[in-house]
Design a protein around this motif. Sequence first.
Motif, PDB file in Angstrom:
ATOM      1  N   TRP A  35      39.130  44.940  35.407  1.00  0.00           N
ATOM      2  CA  TRP A  35      38.398  46.133  35.840  1.00  0.00           C
ATOM      3  C   TRP A  35      38.670  46.339  37.332  1.00  0.00           C
ATOM      4  O   TRP A  35      38.640  45.375  38.112  1.00  0.00           O
ATOM      5  CB  TRP A  35      36.905  45.977  35.605  1.00  0.00           C
ATOM      6  N   PHE A  36      38.913  47.566  37.682  1.00  0.00           N
ATOM      7  CA  PHE A  36      39.118  47.971  39.060  1.00  0.00           C
ATOM      8  C   PHE A  36      38.219  49.168  39.340  1.00  0.00           C
ATOM      9  O   PHE A  36      37.696  49.792  38.418  1.00  0.00           O
ATOM     10  CB  PHE A  36      40.587  48.377  39.292  1.00  0.00           C
ATOM     11  N   PHE A  46      40.193  45.614  43.183  1.00  0.00           N
ATOM     12  CA  PHE A  46      39.979  44.717  42.063  1.00  0.00           C
ATOM     13  C   PHE A  46      38.499  44.380  41.936  1.00  0.00           C
ATOM     14  O   PHE A  46      37.816  44.161  42.945  1.00  0.00           O
ATOM     15  CB  PHE A  46      40.805  43.449  42.280  1.00  0.00           C
ATOM     16  N   VAL A  47      38.013  44.321  40.714  1.00  0.00           N
ATOM     17  CA  VAL A  47      36.620  43.951  40.467  1.00  0.00           C
ATOM     18  C   VAL A  47      36.550  42.613  39.718  1.00  0.00           C
ATOM     19  O   VAL A  47      35.941  41.666  40.186  1.00  0.00           O
ATOM     20  CB  VAL A  47      35.891  45.044  39.658  1.00  0.00           C
ATOM     21  N   VAL A  48      37.164  42.538  38.549  1.00  0.00           N
ATOM     22  CA  VAL A  48      37.115  41.313  37.765  1.00  0.00           C
ATOM     23  C   VAL A  48      38.260  41.296  36.778  1.00  0.00           C
ATOM     24  O   VAL A  48      38.701  42.344  36.309  1.00  0.00           O
ATOM     25  CB  VAL A  48      35.755  41.180  37.028  1.00  0.00           C
ATOM     26  N   TYR A  79      34.255  44.427  28.060  1.00  0.00           N
ATOM     27  CA  TYR A  79      33.025  44.958  28.641  1.00  0.00           C
ATOM     28  C   TYR A  79      32.915  44.562  30.111  1.00  0.00           C
ATOM     29  O   TYR A  79      33.436  43.532  30.541  1.00  0.00           O
ATOM     30  CB  TYR A  79      31.812  44.411  27.890  1.00  0.00           C
ATOM     31  N   LEU A  80      32.202  45.382  30.853  1.00  0.00           N
ATOM     32  CA  LEU A  80      31.817  45.039  32.217  1.00  0.00           C
ATOM     33  C   LEU A  80      30.321  45.275  32.324  1.00  0.00           C
ATOM     34  O   LEU A  80      29.869  46.416  32.316  1.00  0.00           O
ATOM     35  CB  LEU A  80      32.567  45.891  33.246  1.00  0.00           C
ATOM     36  N   TYR A  94      38.035  51.653  36.374  1.00  0.00           N
ATOM     37  CA  TYR A  94      39.191  51.671  35.491  1.00  0.00           C
ATOM     38  C   TYR A  94      39.348  50.311  34.806  1.00  0.00           C
ATOM     39  O   TYR A  94      39.172  49.266  35.434  1.00  0.00           O
ATOM     40  CB  TYR A  94      40.467  51.951  36.278  1.00  0.00           C
ATOM     41  N   CYS A  95      39.728  50.334  33.548  1.00  0.00           N
ATOM     42  CA  CYS A  95      40.143  49.098  32.902  1.00  0.00           C
ATOM     43  C   CYS A  95      41.663  49.050  32.865  1.00  0.00           C
ATOM     44  O   CYS A  95      42.330  50.085  32.891  1.00  0.00           O
ATOM     45  CB  CYS A  95      39.555  48.946  31.506  1.00  0.00           C
TER      46      CYS A  95
END
Length: 122
Positions: A35-36, A46-48, A79-80, A94-95
Amino acid sequence: VQLQAYGGGLVQAGGSLRLSCVASEGTLSTYVMGWFRQSPGKEREFVVSIGRGGYSTKTAESVNGRFTASRDNAKNTVYLQMNSLKPEDTAVYYCAAHDRGPYYLTDHFDFWGQGTKVTVSS
């Protein structure tokens, strides 16, 4: 693989939201997923990321302890979960997917879905 993200919306600070990303035309289990997010006027960040089996994750410092990624390969969905949301989490999320190495390589993402907008009000 084609990706479609869902679940964005408006939420108050301190609230929670769960984003979903569904993969089609591909088998999700072969991909590292990530995920971004991108806020207006800022670069995408970047998130995760989450490994193929769902056991390993890498999380950005800014969301560590608040955001969690998970996946259900049988449903071709990632999922986030976002908790304790802050106004600074407002962004288009975004994925993304890649199959070029382990989960901690955050610059290898080749496939991107369209974004879903998250707005956190103060």
